[in-house]
Design a protein around this motif. Structure first.
Motif, PDB file in Angstrom:
ATOM      1  N   GLN A  28       0.942  -1.141  -0.186  1.00  0.00           N
ATOM      2  CA  GLN A  28      -0.113   0.060   0.002  1.00  0.00           C
ATOM      3  C   GLN A  28       0.718   1.319   0.100  1.00  0.00           C
ATOM      4  O   GLN A  28       0.547   2.140  -0.927  1.00  0.00           O
ATOM      5  CB  GLN A  28      -1.033  -0.086   1.146  1.00  0.00           C
ATOM      6  N   PRO A  29       1.999   1.386   0.763  1.00  0.00           N
ATOM      7  CA  PRO A  29       2.682   2.619   0.847  1.00  0.00           C
ATOM      8  C   PRO A  29       3.311   2.948  -0.471  1.00  0.00           C
ATOM      9  O   PRO A  29       3.496   4.348  -0.703  1.00  0.00           O
ATOM     10  CB  PRO A  29       3.509   2.516   1.919  1.00  0.00           C
ATOM     11  N   VAL A  30       3.597   2.073  -1.117  1.00  0.00           N
ATOM     12  CA  VAL A  30       4.573   2.269  -2.241  1.00  0.00           C
ATOM     13  C   VAL A  30       3.939   2.129  -3.611  1.00  0.00           C
ATOM     14  O   VAL A  30       4.465   2.690  -4.591  1.00  0.00           O
ATOM     15  CB  VAL A  30       5.945   1.241  -2.300  1.00  0.00           C
ATOM     16  N   LEU A  31       2.732   1.384  -3.738  1.00  0.00           N
ATOM     17  CA  LEU A  31       2.128   1.311  -4.963  1.00  0.00           C
ATOM     18  C   LEU A  31       0.727   1.718  -4.875  1.00  0.00           C
ATOM     19  O   LEU A  31       0.238   2.576  -6.006  1.00  0.00           O
ATOM     20  CB  LEU A  31       1.820  -0.309  -5.214  1.00  0.00           C
ATOM     21  N   ILE A  32      -0.032   1.440  -3.749  1.00  0.00           N
ATOM     22  CA  ILE A  32      -1.612   2.198  -4.068  1.00  0.00           C
ATOM     23  C   ILE A  32      -1.512   3.846  -3.330  1.00  0.00           C
ATOM     24  O   ILE A  32      -2.151   4.438  -4.108  1.00  0.00           O
ATOM     25  CB  ILE A  32      -2.436   1.368  -3.179  1.00  0.00           C
ATOM     26  N   ASP A  33      -0.883   4.142  -2.322  1.00  0.00           N
ATOM     27  CA  ASP A  33      -1.111   5.327  -1.817  1.00  0.00           C
ATOM     28  C   ASP A  33      -0.540   6.299  -3.065  1.00  0.00           C
ATOM     29  O   ASP A  33      -1.245   7.613  -3.207  1.00  0.00           O
ATOM     30  CB  ASP A  33      -0.182   5.513  -0.494  1.00  0.00           C
ATOM     31  N   PRO A  34       0.543   6.287  -3.761  1.00  0.00           N
ATOM     32  CA  PRO A  34       1.145   7.233  -4.437  1.00  0.00           C
ATOM     33  C   PRO A  34      -0.011   7.276  -5.770  1.00  0.00           C
ATOM     34  O   PRO A  34       0.091   8.545  -6.533  1.00  0.00           O
ATOM     35  CB  PRO A  34       2.342   6.603  -5.057  1.00  0.00           C
ATOM     36  N   LEU A  35      -0.904   6.710  -5.816  1.00  0.00           N
ATOM     37  CA  LEU A  35      -1.873   7.031  -7.067  1.00  0.00           C
ATOM     38  C   LEU A  35      -2.893   8.014  -6.766  1.00  0.00           C
ATOM     39  O   LEU A  35      -3.331   8.520  -7.712  1.00  0.00           O
ATOM     40  CB  LEU A  35      -2.915   5.541  -7.207  1.00  0.00           C
ATOM     41  N   TYR A  36      -2.946   8.213  -5.542  1.00  0.00           N
ATOM     42  CA  TYR A  36      -3.576   9.453  -5.137  1.00  0.00           C
ATOM     43  C   TYR A  36      -2.718  10.536  -4.783  1.00  0.00           C
ATOM     44  O   TYR A  36      -3.325  11.907  -4.903  1.00  0.00           O
ATOM     45  CB  TYR A  36      -4.595   8.993  -3.777  1.00  0.00           C
ATOM     46  N   ASN A  37      -1.811  10.532  -4.189  1.00  0.00           N
ATOM     47  CA  ASN A  37      -1.197  11.856  -3.660  1.00  0.00           C
ATOM     48  C   ASN A  37       0.553  11.587  -4.145  1.00  0.00           C
ATOM     49  O   ASN A  37       0.861  10.581  -4.094  1.00  0.00           O
ATOM     50  CB  ASN A  37      -1.273  11.944  -1.942  1.00  0.00           C
ATOM     51  N   GLU A  38       1.109  12.736  -4.131  1.00  0.00           N
ATOM     52  CA  GLU A  38       2.691  12.581  -4.148  1.00  0.00           C
ATOM     53  C   GLU A  38       3.272  12.865  -2.845  1.00  0.00           C
ATOM     54  O   GLU A  38       3.054  13.703  -2.129  1.00  0.00           O
ATOM     55  CB  GLU A  38       2.910  13.848  -5.065  1.00  0.00           C
ATOM     56  N   PHE A  39       4.097  12.030  -2.606  1.00  0.00           N
ATOM     57  CA  PHE A  39       4.818  11.825  -1.419  1.00  0.00           C
ATOM     58  C   PHE A  39       6.169  12.414  -1.463  1.00  0.00           C
ATOM     59  O   PHE A  39       7.121  11.566  -2.805  1.00  0.00           O
ATOM     60  CB  PHE A  39       5.020  10.268  -0.672  1.00  0.00           C
ATOM     61  N   THR A  40       6.809  12.991  -0.891  1.00  0.00           N
ATOM     62  CA  THR A  40       8.269  13.493  -1.074  1.00  0.00           C
ATOM     63  C   THR A  40       8.723  13.618   0.458  1.00  0.00           C
ATOM     64  O   THR A  40       8.051  13.723   1.560  1.00  0.00           O
ATOM     65  CB  THR A  40       8.146  14.960  -1.500  1.00  0.00           C
ATOM     66  N   PRO A  41      10.034  13.634   0.503  1.00  0.00           N
ATOM     67  CA  PRO A  41      11.006  13.566   1.646  1.00  0.00           C
ATOM     68  C   PRO A  41      10.495  14.752   2.463  1.00  0.00           C
ATOM     69  O   PRO A  41      10.223  15.908   1.898  1.00  0.00           O
ATOM     70  CB  PRO A  41      12.239  13.554   1.420  1.00  0.00           C
ATOM     71  N   LEU A  42      10.566  14.801   3.765  1.00  0.00           N
ATOM     72  CA  LEU A  42      10.019  16.182   4.436  1.00  0.00           C
ATOM     73  C   LEU A  42      11.195  17.075   4.344  1.00  0.00           C
ATOM     74  O   LEU A  42      12.453  16.964   4.374  1.00  0.00           O
ATOM     75  CB  LEU A  42      10.046  15.663   6.056  1.00  0.00           C
ATOM     76  N   LYS A  43      10.662  18.361   4.000  1.00  0.00           N
ATOM     77  CA  LYS A  43      11.787  19.569   3.631  1.00  0.00           C
ATOM     78  C   LYS A  43      12.493  20.266   4.909  1.00  0.00           C
ATOM     79  O   LYS A  43      13.450  20.458   4.726  1.00  0.00           O
ATOM     80  CB  LYS A  43      11.058  20.510   2.796  1.00  0.00           C
ATOM     81  N   ASN A  44      11.473  20.126   5.944  1.00  0.00           N
ATOM     82  CA  ASN A  44      12.003  20.752   7.305  1.00  0.00           C
ATOM     83  C   ASN A  44      13.156  19.345   8.088  1.00  0.00           C
ATOM     84  O   ASN A  44      12.574  18.640   8.786  1.00  0.00           O
ATOM     85  CB  ASN A  44      11.049  20.705   8.308  1.00  0.00           C
ATOM     86  N   LYS A  45      14.498  19.494   7.499  1.00  0.00           N
ATOM     87  CA  LYS A  45      15.190  18.489   8.153  1.00  0.00           C
ATOM     88  C   LYS A  45      15.579  18.423   9.460  1.00  0.00           C
ATOM     89  O   LYS A  45      15.784  17.491  10.158  1.00  0.00           O
ATOM     90  CB  LYS A  45      16.637  18.491   7.313  1.00  0.00           C
ATOM     91  N   GLU A  46      15.458  19.719  10.371  1.00  0.00           N
ATOM     92  CA  GLU A  46      15.558  19.810  11.757  1.00  0.00           C
ATOM     93  C   GLU A  46      14.297  18.882  12.390  1.00  0.00           C
ATOM     94  O   GLU A  46      14.805  18.197  13.217  1.00  0.00           O
ATOM     95  CB  GLU A  46      15.538  21.085  12.221  1.00  0.00           C
ATOM     96  N   LEU A  47      13.331  19.134  11.759  1.00  0.00           N
ATOM     97  CA  LEU A  47      12.174  18.481  12.441  1.00  0.00           C
ATOM     98  C   LEU A  47      12.090  16.937  12.036  1.00  0.00           C
ATOM     99  O   LEU A  47      11.948  16.103  12.790  1.00  0.00           O
ATOM    100  CB  LEU A  47      10.783  18.896  11.767  1.00  0.00           C
ATOM    101  N   GLU A  48      12.623  16.626  10.762  1.00  0.00           N
ATOM    102  CA  GLU A  48      12.836  15.298  10.412  1.00  0.00           C
ATOM    103  C   GLU A  48      13.668  14.627  11.368  1.00  0.00           C
ATOM    104  O   GLU A  48      13.409  13.529  11.960  1.00  0.00           O
ATOM    105  CB  GLU A  48      13.345  14.911   8.977  1.00  0.00           C
ATOM    106  N   THR A  49      14.909  15.400  11.816  1.00  0.00           N
ATOM    107  CA  THR A  49      15.757  14.563  12.868  1.00  0.00           C
ATOM    108  C   THR A  49      15.099  14.271  13.976  1.00  0.00           C
ATOM    109  O   THR A  49      15.494  13.226  14.662  1.00  0.00           O
ATOM    110  CB  THR A  49      17.068  15.494  12.900  1.00  0.00           C
ATOM    111  N   LYS A  50      14.225  15.200  14.574  1.00  0.00           N
ATOM    112  CA  LYS A  50      13.663  14.988  15.751  1.00  0.00           C
ATOM    113  C   LYS A  50      12.634  13.909  15.645  1.00  0.00           C
ATOM    114  O   LYS A  50      12.650  13.029  16.482  1.00  0.00           O
ATOM    115  CB  LYS A  50      12.736  16.234  16.359  1.00  0.00           C
ATOM    116  N   ILE A  51      12.019  13.724  14.763  1.00  0.00           N
ATOM    117  CA  ILE A  51      10.999  12.707  14.584  1.00  0.00           C
ATOM    118  C   ILE A  51      11.794  11.364  14.383  1.00  0.00           C
ATOM    119  O   ILE A  51      11.358  10.416  14.965  1.00  0.00           O
ATOM    120  CB  ILE A  51      10.032  12.887  13.290  1.00  0.00           C
TER     121      ILE A  51
END
Length: 421
Positions: free
Chosen positions: A194-217
């Motif tokens: 689902q995350p790699v084949l089905i979900d991208p049919l509906y929306n575009e997924f990109t890496p989080l731009k806020n790298k500082e927040l990504e590091t904390k998550i």
């Protein structure tokens, strides 16, 4: 046929009247006196316009929820008693002698019919959501998602129905057991892709731009042993003003996802609380408990459907225009029974889900130790989704897979008070 159609229309009309009375006149959603003026009181964090919109939108949404499900059952019933299901089967059989092609034709025709009949209701839902500024999606974008839904669901339906009716024809008495056994790897496979084949049919997924927040998550994710190297953001602001974040997939396909609306409207502390909540589900193995519960319900559901189909065809086959369950014409009956059983099981699955969501909330507050951010997060979720803080009892029982906002704010504040002591 006329008698049964008349009776079914009358029952549906009376049911709609009851739902209308309950939602608009009989239900009580007032806040208990002890919570008035507190953090869970919408009067303290919503303005008068938001309060009015919240009440109006919640009632419309709840009314449409309770009336939409029986409408689909009604469509299946009409298809059966008018003999249209039998005609579609004959048409499918005339096109090809191969069962898989007959199944594809029949499923496509039935799916198209149900989609066209339900389209006015779906369009009304879209217009209501648009008018209350929950949906921001253009009509063309909404139609694109509807078409993707149709083709994806139709493709899966063809596969599932072909296997199901192949089993029914070969193992008339125990088909439900073999179908359940096959559903186990199929369900796991769907969750994996689902995350790699089905979900991208509906929306575009990109890496989080806020790298500082990504590091904390990712630091929280590492503590929770979640195998994630990136956090993904998805551009949902083109479709909605609602907020969401989730952890999806299993194994190496696990993904941490944030909606851009969440990034835009919540503070960093609030986002970290939400992500800790989602990771709490992973840590406490809720996804696997959910899979286990789903498989148990599937087993019981398939067994009940087999028994009910046998009874319905034996007792009312002349009315439903069915000679047996092995024919494709019985598919509307199977889907109608499936819908009814799913609706009836919702209160039980929601109880388990609400318990898990509470555990995830408590895990998140223990991880972040920020009661203020947790409470303000739920307040903002209420504003963004125009949600009710204290919904009516039947609405909570059938619709709420999460605790109510009142319950969530209350037990989070109790946790904060206990920590201070």
């Amino acid at each position: 046929m006329r008698k049964w159609l008349t009776v079914s229309v009358l029952i549906y009309f009376l049911y709609g009247l009851f739902v209308y009375w309950y939602i608009y006149m009989g239900a009580d959603s007032t806040l208990p006196a002890q919570f008035q003026g507190g953090s869970a009181d919408p009067n303290t964090f919503m303005n008068s316009r938001e309060l009015t919109l919240s009440q109006d939108y919640s009632k419309l949404r709840d009314f449409m929820f309770f009336t939409a499900a029986p409408f689909e059952w009604f469509i299946f019933f009409v298809v059966l008693v008018t003999g249209f299901a039998k005609k579609m089967q004959r048409w499918a059989e005339s096109i090809s002698r191969f069962f898989i092609l007959q199944t594809a034709v029949f499923v496509f025709a039935l799916s198209l019919l149900v989609t066209l009949c339900a389209f006015p209701l779906e369009w009304l839902r879209y217009k209501i959501s648009l008018s209350y500024h929950i949906t921001t999606q253009t009509f063309s974008g909404w139609m694109k998602d509807q078409l993707i839904d149709f083709w994806v669901n139709c493709a899966f339906m063809v596969l599932i129905v072909a296997v199901l009716y192949g089993l029914i024809r070969k193992f008339s008495r125990k088909w439900w057991l073999f179908a359940w056994i096959l559903s186990v790897p199929f369900s796991l496979f769907l969750m994996f892709i689902q995350p790699v084949l089905i979900d991208p049919l509906y929306n575009e997924f990109t890496p989080l731009k806020n790298k500082e927040l990504e590091t904390k998550i990712l630091a929280i994710a590492e503590e929770a042993n979640i195998p994630a190297d990136h956090v993904f953001e998805v551009n949902m602001s083109e479709k909605t003003n609602a907020l969401n974040a989730y952890v999806t997939g299993i194994g190496d396909n696990s993904r941490i996802v944030l909606w851009d609306t969440t990034l835009n409207k919540l503070s960093e502390d609030e986002i970290l609380f939400i992500m800790a909540h989602e990771m709490g589900h992973y840590v406490m193995k809720h996804i696997y408990i959910g899979i286990g519960g789903y498989l148990v319900l599937t087993l019981l559901g398939l067994y009940m459907i087999n028994r009910l189909m046998n009874f319905s065809i034996r007792r009312y086959g002349h009315i439903l225009k069915l000679d047996g369950k092995k024919q494709l014409a019985s598919l509307p009956l199977l889907l109608m029974l499936l819908g009814m059983l799913s609706f009836a099981s919702d209160p039980f699955s929601n109880i388990i889900s609400r318990h898990q969501e509470k555990d995830a909330d408590l895990y998140a507050i223990e991880m972040t130790e920020n009661t203020e951010a947790a409470v303000s997060t739920f307040q903002e979720l209420t504003r963004a989704g125009l949600s009710q803080v204290n919904p009516p009892a039947l609405v909570k029982v059938f619709r709420y897979s999460h605790p109510t906002i009142l319950e969530r704010i209350n037990y989070l504040e109790e946790w904060g008070s206990g920590r201070e002591e």
